[in-house]
Design an enzyme around this catalytic site. Structure first.
Site, short mmCIF file in Angstrom:
data_model
loop_
_atom_site.label_atom_id
_atom_site.label_comp_id
_atom_site.label_asym_id
_atom_site.label_seq_id
_atom_site.Cartn_x
_atom_site.Cartn_y
_atom_site.Cartn_z
N HIS A 101 69.42 109.25 -73.24
CA HIS A 101 69.78 108.18 -74.18
C HIS A 101 70.13 106.98 -73.30
O HIS A 101 70.69 107.15 -72.22
CB HIS A 101 71.06 108.48 -74.97
N ASP A 104 73.60 107.15 -71.92
CA ASP A 104 73.93 108.18 -70.94
C ASP A 104 73.78 107.62 -69.54
O ASP A 104 74.55 107.95 -68.64
CB ASP A 104 72.95 109.37 -70.96
N GLU A 232 63.47 113.89 -84.72
CA GLU A 232 64.14 115.17 -84.47
C GLU A 232 64.99 115.57 -85.68
O GLU A 232 66.03 114.95 -85.93
CB GLU A 232 65.02 115.04 -83.22
N ASP A 309 74.75 124.12 -79.08
CA ASP A 309 73.85 123.71 -77.98
C ASP A 309 73.95 124.62 -76.76
O ASP A 309 74.12 124.15 -75.62
CB ASP A 309 74.18 122.27 -77.53
N ASP A 339 68.04 120.69 -74.43
CA ASP A 339 69.16 119.97 -75.05
C ASP A 339 70.29 120.99 -75.21
O ASP A 339 70.60 121.44 -76.31
CB ASP A 339 68.72 119.37 -76.39
C1 XLS Z 1 72.03 116.01 -81.37
C2 XLS Z 1 70.67 115.83 -80.92
C3 XLS Z 1 70.51 114.80 -79.82
C4 XLS Z 1 69.08 114.37 -79.71
C5 XLS Z 1 68.86 113.11 -78.96
O1 XLS Z 1 72.39 117.00 -82.01
O2 XLS Z 1 70.14 117.07 -80.53
O3 XLS Z 1 70.99 115.29 -78.62
O4 XLS Z 1 68.30 115.37 -79.11
O5 XLS Z 1 69.49 112.04 -79.57
NI NI Z 2 68.31 117.34 -79.54
NI NI Z 3 71.41 118.90 -81.23
#
Ligand code: XLS
Ligand code: NI
Ligand code: NI
Length: 437
Positions: A101, A104, A232, A309, A339
């Site tokens: 991002h 980041d 996404e 995650d 991720d």
């Molecule tokens: C959050 C998302 C984020 C995206 C990118 O839950 O997974 O990390 O992959 O913005």
């Molecule tokens: Ni993600």
């Molecule tokens: Ni996520």
């Protein structure tokens, strides 16, 4: 530059009998599977946010991960130093790609102008490190959710100025992605959803989201960026309901607003399960629509209902994932993007290596197992047989659009009853999968 991980050598493949925790047991980058190397199939990417910005903080406690390379400041110099550490890590791991991002990699300044300047200063180092190591950018994205200005969302905010600010951020993030040779750009809807319908004009918000994406498509053309755009899906968190809730909802949204030709989906495991689906379900929904672009590889905890995650280590998960990915022709622009974050309790830098090695090995096994299942052919043959009534006779006529209700009535009045059904054999098929795992 001084090494940050002097005691860790480049991670090598040592084979399944190795007891070395800093070696691959299954991921052998040059091994050929179904005519391509594992490196080409899996296209692993390391995420900048969790891996280099994650602190281990949670709603109940502060960060646990004091990274020795990070001076804790928000300075551009610290951000630039971090880039070099990140590339040493990625190179030692042997992942061909990474993702970020905007926020980041570079700190927010006191206004947009300064923020963009900070970004450029760090992007310069990113570019140099990409060239030095050969690491490539799988995709870039903009963080449109952390700053308080995005409290009501970004493109779906009730405040038009926020839409404008988000547009500037995406414009810049797309341009930097382009400059760094990124192969894609991802839109994850951060806070694009609602917390209560009492204050929400849903129709208007969704139209604004579509407008925003159309503007991004136009800008992509304007700057000549050829990378793939991804959406996404995620159903909730941080909002109660996110508009991009799952693969099916995203596809419907993209179709409704004439955006489908410009986007593919980036399917994340933990998001699919939050939506009440399996990863394979959302991969199949995307794949069937010709929109399976990339994956965010992670996993949730069965007993926790949020986006934890975690690194994927479940071989069934990676096998089913790779079965779907291979079925739809493999990754083109996308890849397996981790991720995923190490647990708050796993606060030492070496844990970052263990986590990625485990995820890469789990996917290498999933790939090999999926390829073996495909080579064996019994699973595909079973499915083919199951639908064989559609290959000829009345089935073929229905599929070809040659008969209507009237002809079907004539057919069935003559026949009297349907051909007996045969078993679905779920247990038999589950046992078949276990032969390979
Ligand atoms: C959050 C998302 C984020 C995206 C990118 O839950 O997974 O990390 O992959 O913005
Ligand atoms: Ni993600
Ligand atoms: Ni996520």
């Amino acid at each position: 530059m001084k090494s940050t991980f002097p005691n860790i050598k480049t991670i090598a493949y040592e084979g399944p009998n190795s007891k070395n925790p800093l070696a691959f047991k299954h991921y052998q980058a040059d091994e050929i599977v179904e005519g391509k190397t594992m490196r080409e199939h899996l296209r692993f990417a390391v995420v900048y946010w969790h891996t280099f910005r994650g602190t281990g903080s949670d709603p109940f406690g502060a960060g646990t991960m004091q990274r020795p390379w990070d001076d804790g400041s928000n300075s551009v110099a610290n951000a630039q130093k971090r880039v070099r550490v990140a590339f040493e890590f990625i190179q030692k791991l042997g992942a061909p790609y990474y993702c970020w991002h905007d926020r980041d990699v570079a700190p927010e300044g006191k206004n947009l102008k300064e923020t963009n300047r900070n970004f450029d200063a760090v992007a310069k180092v990113l570019k140099a490190e990409q060239q030095r190591t050969g690491t490539k950018l799988l995709w870039g994205t903009a963080n449109l959710f952390s700053h308080p200005r995005f409290v009501h969302g970004a493109s779906t905010s009730c405040n038009a100025d926020v839409f404008a600010f988000a547009a500037c951020q995406v414009k810049k993030a797309m341009e930097v992605t382009h400059e760094l040779g990124g192969e894609g750009y991802t839109f994850w809807g951060g806070r694009e959803g609602y917390m209560t319908l009492l204050n929400t004009d849903m129709k208007r918000e969704q139209e604004h989201l579509a407008k925003f994406l159309h503007l991004a498509v136009a800008h992509k053309k304007a700057i000549g960026f050829k990378g793939q755009f991804y959406i996404e899906p995620k159903p909730k968190e941080p909002t109660k309901h996110q508009y991009d809730s799952d693969a099916a909802a995203c596809l419907n949204f993209l179709r409704e607003y004439d955006l489908l030709p410009h986007f593919k989906l980036n399917i994340e495991t933990n998001h699919a399960t939050l939506a009440g689906h399996t990863m394979q379900h959302d991969l199949e929904v995307a794949g069937a629509a010709g929109a399976l672009g990339s994956i965010d590889a992670n996993t949730g905890d069965e007993l926790l209902g949020w986006d934890t995650d975690q690194f994927p280590t479940n071989i069934y998960l990676t096998t089913y994932t790779m079965l779907s990915v291979l079925k739809y022709g493999g990754f083109k622009t996308g890849g397996v993007n981790f991720d995923a974050k190490v647990r708050r309790e796993s606060f030492e830098p070496v844990d970052l290596f263990y986590a990625h090695i485990g995820g890469m090995d789990a996917f290498a096994r999933g790939l090999k197992i999926a390829a073996a299942i495909r080579k064996d052919g019994r699973l595909a043959e079973f499915v083919k047989q199951r639908y064989s009534s559609w290959e000829s006779g009345i089935g073929a006529k229905i599929e070809a659009g040659k008969v209507g209700f009237k002809e079907l009535e004539t057919y069935m009045l003559k026949k009297g009853e349907v051909t007996p059904n045969v078993s679905g054999r779920q247990e038999f098929l589950e046992n078949l999968i276990n032969e390979f795992i």
